[in-house]
Motif scaffolding. Structure first.
Motif, mmCIF file in Angstrom:
data_model
loop_
_atom_site.group_PDB
_atom_site.id
_atom_site.type_symbol
_atom_site.label_atom_id
_atom_site.label_comp_id
_atom_site.label_asym_id
_atom_site.label_seq_id
_atom_site.Cartn_x
_atom_site.Cartn_y
_atom_site.Cartn_z
ATOM 1 N N ARG A 69 1.367 6.424 7.802
ATOM 2 C CA ARG A 69 0.080 6.830 7.221
ATOM 3 C C ARG A 69 -0.102 6.323 5.791
ATOM 4 O O ARG A 69 -1.144 5.747 5.469
ATOM 5 C CB ARG A 69 -0.054 8.352 7.287
ATOM 6 N N PRO A 70 0.880 6.487 4.895
ATOM 7 C CA PRO A 70 0.697 5.927 3.546
ATOM 8 C C PRO A 70 0.566 4.407 3.537
ATOM 9 O O PRO A 70 -0.155 3.849 2.712
ATOM 10 C CB PRO A 70 1.961 6.375 2.796
ATOM 11 N N LEU A 89 -2.938 3.614 4.434
ATOM 12 C CA LEU A 89 -3.880 4.083 3.419
ATOM 13 C C LEU A 89 -3.717 3.361 2.085
ATOM 14 O O LEU A 89 -4.625 3.406 1.253
ATOM 15 C CB LEU A 89 -3.724 5.584 3.194
ATOM 16 N N TYR A 90 -2.593 2.711 1.869
ATOM 17 C CA TYR A 90 -2.316 2.097 0.568
ATOM 18 C C TYR A 90 -3.407 1.130 0.115
ATOM 19 O O TYR A 90 -3.791 1.163 -1.066
ATOM 20 C CB TYR A 90 -0.965 1.394 0.598
#
Length: 298
Positions: free
Chosen positions: A112-113, A116-117
């Protein structure tokens, strides 16, 4: 007793007025620097302004000239191509990634990160990075040649017919993770009892998503469309950093058109007219969304 009552009344009034007093400078600044300048731009679009603002009223002459310019039609066409592909690909890719993560796969907390980064970066940074990646002399093509793949060619950024698609690639890379997060939140909000009942009735995973889950994501689809459409209209910084509107006018959009006619061609009236049309386009996208949201709450 009377003094205590008076003090309580004063404290109540102070508590009621304190938030208004604290927020009043911000509200005043917003009224002046946002809505005030919007009103000023609208007025300039009806004036005979060139290099400097003029207050000679000429009515719709700037709008008439604007729609007769071939450069304006080129920018409109480029925006239509960019927005269609950008919104469509981001929606499909974001939904696919959300469905993948919704399967409770191992490493979801790490993925997820990563997805999203890119959204944490500005469009200027994204455009600059992708300009280096797509440059045939120093980027992907040069790297492939150094690895021995001499027949590999990827020079879209310098091709007038393909340059607009490089803007789509960079924009999709930055925003698809954010769209994924919106859809993932919607998926996690679906009632598991409904899904279990459908599975007991023999529904396959494909029919489960097609008939139940995806229709229940209508608010997420609508929110994603509004945000992506809004970003596509305001794509000035990405295009300036990535292609500069070129080669030629291959990637010029209304945002870059507005800047060039206002500050480099000394046609402030026509630039303001294009800005007003962009504002009306964004309002046409956002207003129905806000109306639907307010109606649903009522």
């Amino acid at each position: 007793m009377a003094n205590n009552a008076g003090q309580d009344d004063f404290q109540t009034k102070l508590q009621n007025w304190l938030p208004k007093i604290v927020l009043s400078p911000s509200i005043a600044a917003m009224v002046v620097f946002v809505y005030g300048f919007i009103a000023f731009t609208v007025y300039i679009s009806f004036s005979d302004s060139k290099m400097l603002p003029s207050y000679d009223w000429i009515g719709l002459a700037n709008y008439t000239k604007l729609w007769k310019l071939s450069h304006w039609w080129v920018s409109i066409t480029n925006l239509a191509v960019f927005a269609t592909l950008y919104i469509g690909i981001c929606t499909v890719l974001g939904l696919s990634l959300a469905i993948l993560l919704d399967q409770k796969i191992r490493g979801e907390g790490m993925l997820r990160p990563i997805y999203l980064y890119p959204m944490a970066l500005s469009f200027i940074v994204t455009g600059t990075a992708w300009k280096w990646i797509l440059d045939p002399g120093i980027g992907l093509e040069n790297t492939m040649h150094q690895w021995g793949w001499e027949s590999f060619h990827f020079d879209w950024i310098k091709d007038r017919n393909m340059a607009i698609y490089t803007v789509v690639i960079a924009a999709v890379w930055q925003t698809s993770g954010f769209v994924m997060a919106m859809f993932l939140a919607g998926l996690r909000g679906v009632d598991n009892e409904i899904l279990k009942a459908a599975q007991i009735d023999g529904a396959s995973n494909w029919r489960l998503y097609r008939r139940i889950v995806i229709p229940m994501l209508r608010p997420a689809f609508l929110s994603a469309f509004v945000i992506l459409a809004h970003l596509s209209v305001k794509s000035y910084d990405l295009i300036i950093a990535l292609t500069g509107g070129g080669p030629g006018r291959a990637t010029e959009v209304p945002a870059t058109f507005m800047y060039s006619y206002t500050f480099t061609r000394n046609s402030m009236g026509i630039g303001a007219a294009s800005a007003v049309i962009m504002l009306m386009t964004i309002a046409a996208i956002i207003t129905p969304y806000l109306y639907a949201e307010l109606k649903e709450k009522k």
